[in-house]
Design a protein around this motif. Structure first.
Motif, PDB file in Angstrom:
ATOM      1  N   ILE A 183       6.834  -2.812   8.652  1.00 47.08           N
ATOM      2  CA  ILE A 183       6.964  -1.358   8.632  1.00 47.08           C
ATOM      3  C   ILE A 183       7.258  -0.905   7.203  1.00 47.08           C
ATOM      4  O   ILE A 183       8.043  -1.538   6.481  1.00 47.08           O
ATOM      5  CB  ILE A 183       8.080  -0.901   9.588  1.00 47.08           C
ATOM      6  N   LEU A 184       6.647   0.180   6.804  1.00 48.72           N
ATOM      7  CA  LEU A 184       6.740   0.638   5.415  1.00 48.72           C
ATOM      8  C   LEU A 184       8.160   1.020   5.018  1.00 48.72           C
ATOM      9  O   LEU A 184       9.012   1.321   5.855  1.00 48.72           O
ATOM     10  CB  LEU A 184       5.801   1.814   5.172  1.00 48.72           C
ATOM     11  N   HIS A 185       8.377   1.062   3.708  1.00 50.29           N
ATOM     12  CA  HIS A 185       9.619   1.588   3.147  1.00 50.29           C
ATOM     13  C   HIS A 185       9.457   3.052   2.749  1.00 50.29           C
ATOM     14  O   HIS A 185      10.311   3.873   3.065  1.00 50.29           O
ATOM     15  CB  HIS A 185      10.040   0.774   1.924  1.00 50.29           C
ATOM     16  N   GLU A 186       8.351   3.372   2.075  1.00 53.77           N
ATOM     17  CA  GLU A 186       8.226   4.709   1.482  1.00 53.77           C
ATOM     18  C   GLU A 186       6.762   4.966   1.165  1.00 53.77           C
ATOM     19  O   GLU A 186       6.048   4.079   0.697  1.00 53.77           O
ATOM     20  CB  GLU A 186       9.075   4.764   0.206  1.00 53.77           C
ATOM     21  N   ILE A 187       6.328   6.202   1.388  1.00 55.87           N
ATOM     22  CA  ILE A 187       4.968   6.581   1.019  1.00 55.87           C
ATOM     23  C   ILE A 187       5.023   7.785   0.090  1.00 55.87           C
ATOM     24  O   ILE A 187       5.854   8.676   0.262  1.00 55.87           O
ATOM     25  CB  ILE A 187       4.104   6.883   2.267  1.00 55.87           C
ATOM     26  N   ARG A 188       4.156   7.780  -0.916  1.00 62.65           N
ATOM     27  CA  ARG A 188       4.103   8.875  -1.889  1.00 62.65           C
ATOM     28  C   ARG A 188       2.656   9.317  -2.078  1.00 62.65           C
ATOM     29  O   ARG A 188       1.718   8.531  -1.895  1.00 62.65           O
ATOM     30  CB  ARG A 188       4.696   8.441  -3.228  1.00 62.65           C
ATOM     31  N   GLY A 239       1.911  -2.575   8.254  1.00 63.15           N
ATOM     32  CA  GLY A 239       1.204  -3.473   7.349  1.00 63.15           C
ATOM     33  C   GLY A 239       0.079  -4.232   8.030  1.00 63.15           C
ATOM     34  O   GLY A 239       0.221  -4.683   9.174  1.00 63.15           O
ATOM     35  N   GLN A 240      -1.034  -4.414   7.309  1.00 62.89           N
ATOM     36  CA  GLN A 240      -2.220  -5.071   7.856  1.00 62.89           C
ATOM     37  C   GLN A 240      -2.625  -6.323   7.081  1.00 62.89           C
ATOM     38  O   GLN A 240      -3.387  -7.146   7.597  1.00 62.89           O
ATOM     39  CB  GLN A 240      -3.406  -4.083   7.849  1.00 62.89           C
TER      40      GLN A 240
END
Length: 738
Positions: free
Chosen positions: A363-368, A349-350
């Protein structure tokens, strides 16, 4: 509004409803059976046991079948018929994971007796879908018959397939030149223009024997077969976006090439990992399947590679899942830890973005990558609604270094580690605990590993309210700070190390007061928005056992309680006590059993010296896995009590293969042999290894610790297990402690 004619790289398409072409009827056979699954990199395929993808909708039909890439269904119908009748299934298998084989025969047809025609279908994934169909006449007379393949592609977003209702969709297209039944083209194109004006295509190129005729999206072959002769049909399907192939894998031309490429890549990968063997064939089959599934679950993204979480619903990069799975398989192949860390660091995250629950350092959870993400209908671009991925990333960062002494990667990712730690500190500033509270209107209500809407309940079965501070998340934070202090000292930052250790000690002291349920001698699931304990008995505290946050007395109390009959079913530890009003053995997080949840608890029991208890739970999980299709542990299964008569009850829509379920088998082995690597210090400790009664001998070959490769052998005699180093390539010191 879509123009009547769309031109894309010289191809002209018309809206499908203008086609006015006859459609081949869908003939339904028996009731749907469990699906066959293929996976290769960014593609996965789900079919019935005939190798078909259902083309008709009826109540109760499993609508998850199809060929998927980048969260889009590029094939929603694939149906083989003989004279407009379904074939009779003889056998089918998807054992290889990337290839499927189906044997069928014919029902009684006009002038052709039943079981005269042999039909062999072979389907392979490798940058596209390849199918070869061999038809053989086993009769004594010449025969003529029609064979058809019906295709369709709805280009549905994966969220639609899972049940999301969209207010608007794009428009199905067809190639404008497919309208002359007298001139059969070599290629069929199924196409769709999304509301973002992106044109998606499934291009089906026919090979060997071309179709005799084309009716809409059905290809028809009129076949003449003399006695005991064979004819082959085949095709290749590739997926395109705006005229460009979208798979990260370049597709070859023929099925034989695709199969050879897959076999070669799989063999190369197998040669790079730790070889694990035992004296028990049943256990070896579990391990062989697990190693193959880890290979299949690897997935390439534009900025790196990681393990996708699971098929079908989670075949993408996840923060929590990918991190835990990478940690589980460090003993198998440490490079997956490095790749996962780097890929997640790229997406770290920025900025503050409530729609995506994004914050700097998170930190991300999920990318689609599907249409709903592209059109901002869901916030997964990526979505950051996870409370635990950030401390878990830090734990993997340090754990990877312990296995590899990879200073280059540690130095490269140090700024990301600092940003992650800063995010944790900002989150803990107000209450002293790391908690979640959803901001995105389309985000997850619950943001721990138990992320369903009904799982955070108190002892009365009531849902907790407000910002939720989960017990295991505080343990992850504690472990991250303790472990990161060692990296800080390595970087000659003693003040930073001391600060993190002091913060960890303070957290531990508060945690054992605020989370402890004195009347139940157990740890609360969480603190709610008012700081009150969410006092149900759950599996979550099991994650804390190996991380050092409990006092010794509390740790042993939690360990004992988790093995009580209301928690331990005989197959594994339930997510929620069977005595809870909210308990449901078929509930996703309120009574089911998850292999990864159990294997993390097993590590904790082992760390406390409770070896017999750890082996008991391990054996239950191994027994469960022996009873699964393809010896493959599912994402979860139902929490019903184990009896002598009953097999473990399957959860209806569990992912399989699933990364952290598969990885749990290697985590159980890690708990048995109890490896403690310290590659920076150039040694490996093996502390009191212990094999279960079902295994007498276990070997690890090509185990990598730092730059050294080891062959280890473990042999059980009665209640003791001996270890010896049978081969060593490198100067690592190995210390075996009884």
């Amino acid at each position: 509004m879509i123009a009547p004619g769309i031109n894309l790289q010289g191809r002209t398409f018309l809206p499908k409803d203008e086609a006015n072409l006859p459609e081949w009827g869908c003939v339904l056979g028996d009731l749907p059976q469990p699906l066959l699954t293929l996976k290769d990199n960014d593609l996965f395929l789900l079919t019935d046991h005939f190798g078909n993808i259902g083309g008709c909708s009826f109540e109760g039909e499993n609508n998850s079948m199809g060929l998927f890439c980048h969260d889009t269904r590029f094939l929603s119908r694939l149906e083989l018929q003989l004279e407009k009748h379904p074939p009779i299934l003889l056998s089918s298998s998807a054992d290889k994971g990337f290839a499927m084989s189906v044997l069928c025969t014919n029902p009684r047809l006009d002038k052709i007796p039943a079981e005269t025609i042999g039909i062999k279908r072979e389907l392979v994934l490798n940058g596209g879908l390849f199918e070869s169909i061999s038809v053989t006449n086993y009769g004594t007379e010449d025969i003529e018959f029609e064979l058809s393949l019906s295709f369709d592609a709805d280009f549905a977003d994966l969220f639609e397939v899972r049940g999301s209702i969209r207010p608007k969709r794009g428009q199905q297209l067809r190639q404008a030149t497919i309208d002359d039944q007298t001139e059969v083209p070599q290629e069929m194109i199924l196409a769709y223009q999304g509301i973002d004006e992106m044109v998606l295509e499934s291009r089906i190129e026919f090979q060997d024997t071309l179709p005799t005729q084309m009716f809409g999206t059905t290809a028809l072959w009129k076949i003449h077969l003399p006695s005991h002769t064979q004819q082959n049909l085949s095709y290749r399907l590739r997926m395109y976006e705006q005229g460009k192939s979208i798979s990260q894998v370049s597709a070859p031309t023929q099925l034989s090439q695709a199969k050879a490429a897959e076999m070669q890549e799989a063999n190369t990968w197998q040669g790079q990992i730790t070889e694990i063997q035992s004296d028990r064939n049943t256990f070896n089959r579990l391990l062989d399947r697990a190693k193959q599934d880890i290979y299949l679950l690897r997935q390439s993204f534009a900025h790196g590679e990681s393990l996708s979480a699971g098929v079908p619903w989670f075949s993408t990069l996840f923060g929590r899942d990918s991190i835990i799975a990478a940690s589980q398989v460090l003993m198998l192949n440490p490079s997956m830890g490095r790749e996962t860390l780097k890929l997640l660091a790229h997406y770290q995250g920025q900025k503050e973005d409530e729609w995506r629950d994004e914050q700097p350092g998170k930190i991300l959870h999920e990318i689609r990558f599907g249409e709903m993400a592209r059109c901002n209908e869901v916030p997964h671009t990526p979505y950051y609604g996870t409370i635990d991925a950030t401390p878990l990333w830090l734990m993997l960062y340090v754990e990877y270094f312990a296995w590899t002494a990879d200073h280059e990667t540690i130095d490269l990712l140090w700024p990301n580690a600092m940003a992650a730690m800063d995010w944790i500190d900002r989150g803990m500033a107000e209450t002293g605990y790391l908690a979640y509270n959803r901001k995105s209107s389309r985000g997850l209500q619950n943001q721990g590993w138990k992320d369903s809407g009904d799982c955070i309940v108190n002892r009365r079965g009531e849902l907790a309210q407000g910002a939720i501070a989960l017990c295991e998340v505080q343990a992850y934070v504690y472990a991250a700070k303790i472990r990161m202090a060692n990296i800080a000292r390595l970087k000659e930052k003693p003040e930073m190390a001391q600060r993190w250790e002091e913060e960890a000690r303070s957290l531990k002291q508060r945690f054992n007061v605020d989370f402890w349920l004195a009347d139940q001698d157990f740890c609360a699931l969480a603190l709610d928005g008012d700081g009150k304990p969410v006092d149900s008995i759950t599996s979550n505290p099991g994650h804390c056992l190996s991380l050092g946050i409990f006092t010794p007395e509390n740790a042993y109390s939690v360990a004992e309680r988790l093995r009580a009959p209301d928690m331990f079913s005989g197959w594994g530890i339930r997510t929620l006590s069977s005595l809870s009003p909210a308990y449901n053995p078929m509930g996703y997080h309120v009574g089911s059993i998850w292999p990864h949840d159990n294997s993390m608890t097993v590590l904790g029991l082992r760390s406390l010296g409770l070896v017999d208890q750890a082996l008991e739970i391990s054996q239950g999980l191994l027994d469960m896995t022996h009873r699964q299709p393809y010896y493959r542990p599912p994402e979860l299964f139902c929490g019903f009590e184990r009896t002598d008569e009953d097999a473990p009850i399957r959860y209806p829509v569990a992912c399989s293969p699933q990364a952290w379920a598969t990885g749990s088998l290697f985590q159980l082995i890690q708990a048995m042999v109890n490896l403690v690597p310290d590659a920076p210090g150039n040694y490996l400790r093996i502390i009191d290894p212990a094999l279960p009664n079902s295994i007498n001998y276990l070997s690890l070959k090509n185990l990598q610790v730092g730059t050294t490769l080891l062959d280890l052998e473990f042999e059980r005699s009665g209640h003791s297990t001996a270890c010896r180093v049978s081969k060593k390539r490198g100067n690592l010191r190995v210390v075996i402690e009884a």
